[in-house]
Design a protein around this motif. Structure first.
Motif, PDB file in Angstrom:
ATOM      1  N   GLN A 190      33.116 -18.769 -25.408  1.00 34.05           N
ATOM      2  CA  GLN A 190      32.037 -19.244 -24.012  1.00 34.05           C
ATOM      3  C   GLN A 190      32.692 -20.007 -23.031  1.00 34.05           C
ATOM      4  OE1 GLN A 190      30.560 -17.964 -26.818  1.00 34.05           O
ATOM      5  NE2 GLN A 190      30.492 -19.729 -27.872  1.00 34.05           N
ATOM      6  N   ARG A 191      32.022 -19.823 -22.026  1.00 31.48           N
ATOM      7  CA  ARG A 191      32.463 -20.678 -20.641  1.00 31.48           C
ATOM      8  C   ARG A 191      32.539 -21.990 -20.899  1.00 31.48           C
ATOM      9  NH1 ARG A 191      33.262 -19.483 -15.432  1.00 31.48           N
ATOM     10  NH2 ARG A 191      32.526 -17.477 -15.597  1.00 31.48           N
ATOM     11  N   VAL A 192      33.791 -22.962 -20.258  1.00 30.29           N
ATOM     12  CA  VAL A 192      33.962 -24.231 -20.427  1.00 30.29           C
ATOM     13  C   VAL A 192      34.076 -24.647 -19.264  1.00 30.29           C
ATOM     14  CG1 VAL A 192      35.479 -26.255 -21.363  1.00 30.29           C
ATOM     15  CG2 VAL A 192      35.110 -24.014 -22.490  1.00 30.29           C
ATOM     16  N   THR A 193      33.200 -25.743 -18.776  1.00 34.36           N
ATOM     17  CA  THR A 193      33.111 -26.597 -17.459  1.00 34.36           C
ATOM     18  C   THR A 193      33.533 -28.251 -17.674  1.00 34.36           C
ATOM     19  OG1 THR A 193      31.377 -25.030 -17.003  1.00 34.36           O
ATOM     20  CG2 THR A 193      31.250 -27.009 -15.571  1.00 34.36           C
ATOM     21  N   PHE A 194      34.194 -28.594 -16.769  1.00 26.34           N
ATOM     22  CA  PHE A 194      34.827 -29.779 -16.714  1.00 26.34           C
ATOM     23  C   PHE A 194      34.235 -30.447 -15.646  1.00 26.34           C
ATOM     24  CE2 PHE A 194      38.657 -27.954 -18.886  1.00 26.34           C
ATOM     25  CZ  PHE A 194      38.408 -28.499 -20.077  1.00 26.34           C
ATOM     26  N   MET A 195      33.588 -31.681 -15.652  1.00 25.62           N
ATOM     27  CA  MET A 195      33.177 -32.534 -14.409  1.00 25.62           C
ATOM     28  C   MET A 195      33.405 -33.689 -14.353  1.00 25.62           C
ATOM     29  SD  MET A 195      29.062 -31.086 -15.011  1.00 25.62           S
ATOM     30  CE  MET A 195      28.435 -32.098 -13.327  1.00 25.62           C
ATOM     31  N   LEU A 196      34.275 -34.164 -13.299  1.00 26.97           N
ATOM     32  CA  LEU A 196      34.694 -35.640 -13.209  1.00 26.97           C
ATOM     33  C   LEU A 196      33.470 -36.199 -12.669  1.00 26.97           C
ATOM     34  CD1 LEU A 196      36.747 -37.832 -13.336  1.00 26.97           C
ATOM     35  CD2 LEU A 196      37.798 -37.127 -11.087  1.00 26.97           C
ATOM     36  N   LEU A 197      32.720 -37.104 -13.105  1.00 28.51           N
ATOM     37  CA  LEU A 197      31.606 -37.696 -12.626  1.00 28.51           C
ATOM     38  C   LEU A 197      31.929 -38.761 -11.487  1.00 28.51           C
ATOM     39  CD1 LEU A 197      29.571 -38.020 -15.987  1.00 28.51           C
ATOM     40  CD2 LEU A 197      29.628 -36.052 -14.328  1.00 28.51           C
ATOM     41  N   ASP A 198      30.933 -38.714 -10.348  1.00 27.06           N
ATOM     42  CA  ASP A 198      31.049 -39.494  -9.251  1.00 27.06           C
ATOM     43  C   ASP A 198      30.042 -40.432  -9.650  1.00 27.06           C
ATOM     44  OD1 ASP A 198      30.805 -41.189  -7.254  1.00 27.06           O
ATOM     45  OD2 ASP A 198      30.488 -39.371  -5.665  1.00 27.06           O
ATOM     46  N   GLN A 199      30.408 -41.895  -9.853  1.00 27.49           N
ATOM     47  CA  GLN A 199      29.625 -42.889 -10.500  1.00 27.49           C
ATOM     48  C   GLN A 199      28.559 -43.092  -9.658  1.00 27.49           C
ATOM     49  OE1 GLN A 199      31.546 -45.856 -13.044  1.00 27.49           O
ATOM     50  NE2 GLN A 199      33.380 -44.560 -13.155  1.00 27.49           N
ATOM     51  N   ASN A 200      28.701 -42.662  -7.974  1.00 21.62           N
ATOM     52  CA  ASN A 200      27.679 -42.916  -7.184  1.00 21.62           C
ATOM     53  C   ASN A 200      26.816 -41.917  -7.200  1.00 21.62           C
ATOM     54  OD1 ASN A 200      28.331 -45.678  -6.447  1.00 21.62           O
ATOM     55  ND2 ASN A 200      29.513 -44.657  -4.892  1.00 21.62           N
ATOM     56  N   ASN A 201      26.907 -40.890  -7.998  1.00 18.73           N
ATOM     57  CA  ASN A 201      26.030 -39.485  -8.209  1.00 18.73           C
ATOM     58  C   ASN A 201      26.060 -38.604  -6.932  1.00 18.73           C
ATOM     59  OD1 ASN A 201      25.344 -39.580 -10.895  1.00 18.73           O
ATOM     60  ND2 ASN A 201      24.182 -41.280 -10.382  1.00 18.73           N
ATOM     61  N   ARG A 202      27.134 -38.684  -6.049  1.00 22.40           N
ATOM     62  CA  ARG A 202      27.183 -37.862  -4.995  1.00 22.40           C
ATOM     63  C   ARG A 202      28.113 -36.515  -4.720  1.00 22.40           C
ATOM     64  NH1 ARG A 202      28.757 -43.194  -1.097  1.00 22.40           N
ATOM     65  NH2 ARG A 202      26.869 -44.423  -1.414  1.00 22.40           N
ATOM     66  N   LYS A 216      32.885 -35.031 -18.359  1.00 20.19           N
ATOM     67  CA  LYS A 216      31.778 -34.441 -18.921  1.00 20.19           C
ATOM     68  C   LYS A 216      32.442 -33.008 -19.287  1.00 20.19           C
ATOM     69  CE  LYS A 216      26.875 -33.284 -18.892  1.00 20.19           C
ATOM     70  NZ  LYS A 216      25.661 -33.243 -17.882  1.00 20.19           N
ATOM     71  N   ILE A 217      32.250 -32.727 -20.477  1.00 20.26           N
ATOM     72  CA  ILE A 217      32.636 -31.434 -20.796  1.00 20.26           C
ATOM     73  C   ILE A 217      31.439 -30.651 -21.398  1.00 20.26           C
ATOM     74  CG2 ILE A 217      34.215 -29.970 -22.310  1.00 20.26           C
ATOM     75  CD1 ILE A 217      34.830 -33.510 -22.014  1.00 20.26           C
ATOM     76  N   VAL A 218      31.058 -29.248 -20.913  1.00 20.05           N
ATOM     77  CA  VAL A 218      29.974 -28.693 -21.088  1.00 20.05           C
ATOM     78  C   VAL A 218      30.554 -27.245 -21.481  1.00 20.05           C
ATOM     79  CG1 VAL A 218      27.739 -27.663 -20.368  1.00 20.05           C
ATOM     80  CG2 VAL A 218      28.648 -29.929 -19.498  1.00 20.05           C
ATOM     81  N   VAL A 219      30.135 -26.707 -22.754  1.00 16.48           N
ATOM     82  CA  VAL A 219      30.270 -25.483 -23.348  1.00 16.48           C
ATOM     83  C   VAL A 219      29.054 -24.564 -23.285  1.00 16.48           C
ATOM     84  CG1 VAL A 219      30.972 -24.123 -25.463  1.00 16.48           C
ATOM     85  CG2 VAL A 219      32.087 -26.174 -24.746  1.00 16.48           C
ATOM     86  N   ASP A 220      29.227 -23.386 -22.639  1.00 18.03           N
ATOM     87  CA  ASP A 220      28.055 -22.352 -22.278  1.00 18.03           C
ATOM     88  C   ASP A 220      27.646 -21.906 -23.815  1.00 18.03           C
ATOM     89  OD1 ASP A 220      26.366 -21.063 -21.299  1.00 18.03           O
ATOM     90  OD2 ASP A 220      27.527 -19.829 -20.124  1.00 18.03           O
ATOM     91  N   SER A 221      26.396 -21.891 -23.965  1.00 14.86           N
ATOM     92  CA  SER A 221      25.657 -21.348 -25.102  1.00 14.86           C
ATOM     93  C   SER A 221      25.267 -19.983 -24.983  1.00 14.86           C
ATOM     94  CB  SER A 221      24.507 -22.216 -25.550  1.00 14.86           C
ATOM     95  OG  SER A 221      23.505 -22.360 -24.689  1.00 14.86           O
ATOM     96  N   GLU A 222      25.990 -19.285 -24.076  1.00 16.26           N
ATOM     97  CA  GLU A 222      25.504 -17.981 -23.838  1.00 16.26           C
ATOM     98  C   GLU A 222      25.425 -16.744 -25.022  1.00 16.26           C
ATOM     99  OE1 GLU A 222      29.047 -15.560 -21.733  1.00 16.26           O
ATOM    100  OE2 GLU A 222      28.216 -16.890 -20.685  1.00 16.26           O
ATOM    101  N   ARG A 223      26.545 -17.181 -26.000  1.00 13.89           N
ATOM    102  CA  ARG A 223      26.441 -16.471 -27.309  1.00 13.89           C
ATOM    103  C   ARG A 223      26.004 -17.543 -28.410  1.00 13.89           C
ATOM    104  NH1 ARG A 223      32.231 -13.786 -29.214  1.00 13.89           N
ATOM    105  NH2 ARG A 223      32.371 -15.597 -30.157  1.00 13.89           N
ATOM    106  N   PRO A 224      25.392 -16.946 -29.307  1.00 16.74           N
ATOM    107  CA  PRO A 224      24.771 -18.056 -30.352  1.00 16.74           C
ATOM    108  C   PRO A 224      25.698 -18.402 -31.363  1.00 16.74           C
ATOM    109  CG  PRO A 224      24.412 -15.546 -30.877  1.00 16.74           C
ATOM    110  CD  PRO A 224      24.808 -15.452 -29.596  1.00 16.74           C
TER     111      PRO A 224
END
Length: 548
Positions: free
Chosen positions: A468-480, A534-542
């Motif tokens: 599954q694809r893995v996405t890393f997001m460093l969050l801007d605390q001003n949401n920009r 934030k770490i998000v794992v793609d759920s394209e495969r069940p």
């Protein structure tokens, strides 16, 4: 050769040759230890050595000749072959050539590969290297040390099953030989199931077959036959007993003198002395009168005899009175001695009670310590369960960011592990690993983030490898302007196969976030010394649901 040294044997100073999987140039080999050069230096004669190796060689004599020069035919008078510390210089050319060569870790089980310049840092931190156990001193892989200390270490602490005393596992057999609560057998009489701590009392007071010593000095006699022995030699034993009574009498008098007020003792002694003197004087007078009267007619001295009889009766009365006083004093002294003996027994009983209470308190303290550890573990598990995610997404809050940066720069704690999260109730068990000061090609320039596949309870039901694809997001605390990076796992990599240990090797983004951008004025990635990843794992495969 007069001044030149023969071939010099020194301790190993270089790297193992096995670190180069594709082979290596012979100029990378130390001419002393024959291993890969560590801190390479070149001698005046042109040969290369590890810095520590050549220093050890030079210390072994005033004129040490290079062994390779000797092998190549150099003579005693060839000064260029004499090794001198001031003629050594760092071989930076070879160092640069070695820096980018591909190397691997030779620790069993470790699959790390990289370039040579990063080998030292990996070797220091490799979890597969063998280190000495602090308890049993055996060599154990660092990654297995925690399990070793709790399950197989011979030096781990356990409680004795009989006396509950804390002992080392390796000392259990030795402790069982002296444990006071173990049931033992009396070798003299054959009686079984006697507590070892009570065996001495049994042998001294109860055992009929135990040899006891006769106080007179006779040969030891069995306790059951001791009375017969005393009767057989009664005269000798009675004589010894009289000596002991005299000794005890002297001791009692000394105790009386020590514990009875001296003024009272002296006064009673003076009274007894005066009475004894008066009695002796009266006895003398009576004897003189009786002798005198024996030569005279009885009738002439009738009146005088009556007077003497009255005086004798009066003296008898006084003597009886003083004898009563002395008897009373003796009884009082005996009462004092009995009271002293009672106090001594009471004191000994209190001492034994205090020792027993002390042992119980120590046992309770040990039990409380074990409960504290259990409570701490349960608290940690509860906190983990409170933040666990089963949706393939984790928002990781990292507090005290400046502290983690300082520790990473100083090399004390180089990385942080996130809480575990799951792709479903029966899905993959995952976590992230973050390096505040970077790792690999991002060291000291970027924040590095890696993805870790951990061993889970339902791995047998899942599809492998993990893709599954893995996405890393460093969050801007001003949401920009969130920093986003993602990757799809390599199916051939061991990092995404079914885990055989607690966690697979981490894989991810070594150049995730430049440190300069993170620390720029005006950015809001770090607020109140806290950042969010934030770490998000793609759920394209069940796989997120669990079973395949």
């Amino acid at each position: 050769m007069a001044d030149s040294g023969t071939a010099v044997s020194i301790s190993v100073g270089g790297y193992p040759v096995e670190i180069f999987p594709g082979g290596f140039d012979e100029k990378f080999r130390c001419n002393s230890c024959t291993k890969i050069l560590r801190d390479p230096v070149q001698s005046f004669c042109g040969h290369r050595f590890c810095k520590s190796c050549i220093q050890e060689v030079i210390r072994q004599g005033e004129r040490v000749q290079c062994q390779l020069c000797i092998n190549e035919g150099a003579g005693d008078d060839d000064d260029y072959s004499i090794l001198k510390e001031e003629q050594m210089f760092p071989d930076n050319g070879v160092r640069r050539e070695m820096a980018n060569k591909e190397v691997k870790c030779i620790n069993p089980g470790c699959t790390w590969t990289d370039i040579f310049k990063n080998y030292d840092e990996h070797a220091r931190n490799c979890e597969f290297q063998s280190v000495e156990c602090p308890e049993c001193k055996t060599l154990v892989e660092k990654i297995k040390m925690e399990k070793h200390l709790t399950e197989s270490c011979s030096g781990r602490k356990i409680n004795c099953k009989t006396c509950n005393q804390e002992i080392a596992m390796k000392d259990e057999a030795q402790h069982n030989k002296v444990c006071p609560k173990v049931m033992v057998k009396c070798e003299a009489c054959g009686k079984k199931k006697i507590l070892r701590e009570k065996l001495a009392f049994h042998q001294e007071k109860e055992c009929a077959s135990q040899k006891v010593s006769c106080p007179v000095g006779c040969d030891p006699v069995e306790r059951g036959a001791f009375v017969g022995h005393l009767e057989k030699k009664a005269g000798m034993h009675i004589q010894w007993l009289m000596h002991q009574i005299e000794a005890l009498t002297r001791e009692v008098r000394e105790k009386i003198n020590a514990r009875t007020p001296m003024d009272e003792v002296n006064r009673v002694g003076q009274m007894i002395t005066v009475l004894q003197a008066k009695i002796a004087e009266q006895d003398n007078q009576i004897r003189e009168l009786m002798d005198r009267n024996a030569d005279q007619p009885r009738g002439n001295n009738q009146h005088e005899l009556q007077q003497l009889t009255k005086q004798a009766k009066a003296l008898d009365l006084k003597t009886g009175t003083f004898e009563g006083i002395v008897t009373t004093l003796h009884r009082e002294i005996e009462r004092c001695i009995t009271a002293l003996d009672t106090l001594e027994r009471h004191k000994n009983s209190e001492r034994e009670t205090n020792e027993e209470l002390k042992r119980k308190i120590q046992g309770m303290e040990r039990a409380i310590s074990l409960k504290d550890v259990t409570i701490s573990e349960l608290d940690s598990r509860i906190r983990s369960l409170e933040i666990v995610s089963y949706e393939g997404t984790l928002v990781w809050k990292i507090s005290e960011w400046s502290k983690h940066r300082r520790e990473a720069i100083a090399g004390r704690v180089t990385s942080l592990y996130s809480p575990h999260f799951y792709t479903g109730r029966t899905g993959y068990r995952l976590c992230a690993r973050l390096y505040p000061n970077g790792d690999g090609i991002g060291k000291k320039t970027h924040v590095s983030v890696f993805f870790v596949v951990a061993r889970g309870n339902y791995d047998a039901l899942l599809s492998w490898p993990f893709i599954q694809r893995v996405t890393f997001m460093l969050l801007d605390q001003n949401n920009r302007d969130h920093v986003v990076d993602s990757f799809r796992p390599d199916p051939a990599s061991s990092s995404f196969q079914r885990p055989t240990t607690e966690m697979n090797i981490a894989s991810g983004c070594p150049l995730f976030m430049p440190l300069k951008k993170l620390e720029e004025v005006g950015t809001s990635y770090v607020k109140d010394d806290t950042l969010f990843l934030k770490i998000v794992v793609d759920s394209e495969r069940p796989a997120g649901g669990g079973a395949v």
